[in-house]
Design an enzyme around this catalytic site. Structure first.
Site, PDB file in Angstrom:
ATOM      1  N   PHE A 154       2.455  -1.579  -2.845  1.00  0.00           N
ATOM      2  CA  PHE A 154       2.621  -2.824  -2.092  1.00  0.00           C
ATOM      3  C   PHE A 154       3.377  -3.883  -2.894  1.00  0.00           C
ATOM      4  O   PHE A 154       3.275  -5.069  -2.603  1.00  0.00           O
ATOM      5  CB  PHE A 154       1.246  -3.376  -1.695  1.00  0.00           C
ATOM      6  CG  PHE A 154       0.408  -2.377  -0.942  1.00  0.00           C
ATOM      7  CD1 PHE A 154       0.632  -2.152   0.415  1.00  0.00           C
ATOM      8  CD2 PHE A 154      -0.573  -1.638  -1.576  1.00  0.00           C
ATOM      9  CE1 PHE A 154      -0.126  -1.216   1.118  1.00  0.00           C
ATOM     10  CE2 PHE A 154      -1.335  -0.702  -0.887  1.00  0.00           C
ATOM     11  CZ  PHE A 154      -1.111  -0.493   0.468  1.00  0.00           C
ATOM     12  N   CYS A 265      12.636  -3.642   2.526  1.00  0.00           N
ATOM     13  CA  CYS A 265      11.371  -3.095   3.045  1.00  0.00           C
ATOM     14  C   CYS A 265      11.041  -3.532   4.468  1.00  0.00           C
ATOM     15  O   CYS A 265      11.025  -2.703   5.376  1.00  0.00           O
ATOM     16  CB  CYS A 265      10.229  -3.466   2.116  1.00  0.00           C
ATOM     17  SG  CYS A 265      10.365  -2.652   0.522  1.00  0.00           S
TER      18      CYS A 265
END
Ligand code: UDX
Length: 443
Positions: A154, A265
């Site tokens: 993440f 992303c």
């Protein structure tokens, strides 16, 4: 300490490799690009990430990290292989391009002769982990002794080192309970702090990553839709975000209205998620992500329209742009709203002068009809209009007296809603925010 390999030396791979080495693990990192491997072995990080070059150089000096292009060396070295290759958007469709994953697994499988753990960190469509696991068992000499764990990453660009060493959660998608201990040992430092551990199945682990990014993207488009509304009715979207953000069920983060999200992303992950949901016959339930994408992209056109409204016509006008990267503390210009707006203006006939503290080499590499200006003050020379598009700290610390003397018009559009109105107004500037009182609507 573990013997680790890291497959792929992009953003994720280099950061993961350097961080694991800094924790004392023995790391070999592989890339198929020889030039990249040579450069990394010399301590050079091919992108801008605060703290990473120092960490890499320390790990090289301690001998804890090595780089290679050899799959044989990689397989011989490690008991745990982290899969960190890219999964960009496919050139033909919104889906993810899994060719790097497939190629890595095909190269690795025949060399896995001893029991080992493969740890998938790349962002993938749900179902990929099961496919990889089946492939490895079927095609490796070690067969059932090759285990797979799915461990999504993440990290945020600009905070990559901190996010890797101190993640806000560690998610492990497993098939064998015994594999958990291997990973909890590797991540012992973070887990001994307050990082929570979530152990689940492959599909859930894969979905955690795309769900997180889809949620963040949705928050940004949500507030940007309200920014349109605020512009229309004279409301202040910043105050609105503050007020709803006080509700802990909503939270204030990722509610900054402006020109929207970009990067490597969020945009590609929401498109890939929608594509996967469609494959699974669930397209109607994920239609909202199409909307999230469209609201996001429309912010670029909106600022373009605002520029035209400000200048009448942009043909032959000089427009100074502050920022090219998709966000500060990064030189990443992939799907950058700032660069897209600069291009729209250049294609519309404006003379675009563009500054960014770190991303100009990337901009120059694209051969765009834009003048890249190294010196931040010089970018203002002769500007009929200024656009603030990436919220670098240095743009909030400009010498307003000095730049005021350089521009033709003291007019700025703040695409990130973070410049100090009192300061700029007192220097005689007209500031237009997006979704704040006094802003001009381009609708
Ligand atoms: C994102 C996720 O945050 C990270 O967890 C994941 O691993 C990778 O994708 P990153 O691409 O580094 O990280 O960028 P992020 O900090 O999420 O910002 C994405 C974009 O949203 C940037 O263009 C940023 O300017 C924009 N943004 C962010 C807003 O427009 N408003 C906000 O309130 C927050």
């Amino acid at each position: 300490m573990a013997r680790i390999s890291v497959i792929g030396t992009g953003y994720l791979g280099v950061t993961h490799a350097a961080c694991m080495a800094s924790l004392g693990h023995d790391v070999v990192a592989l890339d198929v690009d020889e030039a990249k491997v040579t450069s990394l072995a010399a301590g050079k990080v091919p992108f801008h990430e605060p703290g990473l070059p120092e960490l890499l150089q320390e790990s090289l000096a301690s001998g804890k990290i090595n780089f290679t292009t050899s799959w044989v060396d990689l397989a011989a070295h490690a008991d745990v292989h982290f899969l960190c290759v890219g999964t960009p958007q496919s050139p033909e469709s919104p889906a993810a391009d899994l060719s790097q994953i497939q190629s890595a697994i095909r190269s690795l499988a025949p060399l896995l002769t001893k029991p080992c753990l493969i740890v998938g960190k790349s962002t993938v469509p749900v179902g990929t982990a099961q496919w990889i696991s089946d492939y490895l068992v079927a095609n490796s000499p070690a067969g059932n002794d090759v285990h797979l764990v799915w461990n999504p990453e993440f990290l945020r660009e600009g905070f990559a080192v901190q996010d890797t060493l101190h993640p806000d959660r560690i998610v492990l998608g497993i098939k064998n309970e015994t594999d958990v201990a291997v990973l909890t040992d590797i991540y012992a430092t973070a887990l001994s702090g307050d990082t929570p551990l979530v152990v689940t199945d492959y599909a859930t682990a894969e979905l955690v990553k795309v769900a997180a990014n889809a949620f963040l993207a949705t928050k940004i488009s949500f507030i940007n839709a309200f920014a349109y509304l605020a512009d229309e009715v004279g409301a202040d979207v910043g105050t609105l975000a503050d007020a709803i953000g006080h509700d802990t069920r909503i939270g204030r983060r990722f509610l900054n209205a402006g020109i929207g999200f970009g990067g490597g992303c969020l945009p590609k992950d929401i498109r890939a998620l929608r594509a996967r949901a469609t494959e699974l016959g669930l397209s109607e339930h994920f239609e909202f992500l199409k909307n999230v994408d469209e609201v996001n992209k429309s912010r670029r056109d909106y600022v373009f329209a605002l520029a035209i409204r400000n200048l009448g016509s942009i043909t032959g006008k000089t427009i100074a742009i502050l920022g090219a990267a998709f966000k500060p503390d990064s030189d990443d210009i992939r799907d950058s709203p700032a660069l897209d707006i600069a291009l729209l203006l250049a294609k519309g006939g404006a003379n675009v002068r563009l500054h960014d503290p770190v991303a100009l080499p990337q901009v120059r590499g694209r051969n765009l009809p834009i003048l890249a200006v190294e010196n931040v003050e010089e970018v203002f020379d002769g500007a009929d209009l200024v656009l603030h598009l990436t919220e670098w700290k240095l743009y909030r610390e400009l010498d307003l007296q000095s730049i005021s003397e350089r521009v033709a018009n003291k007019v700025i559009i703040d695409g990130r809603n973070c410049l100090d109105l009192a300061l700029w107004s007192s220097a005689g500037w007209q500031v237009t925010y997006l979704g704040k009182p006094g802003s001009q609507s381009a609708l």
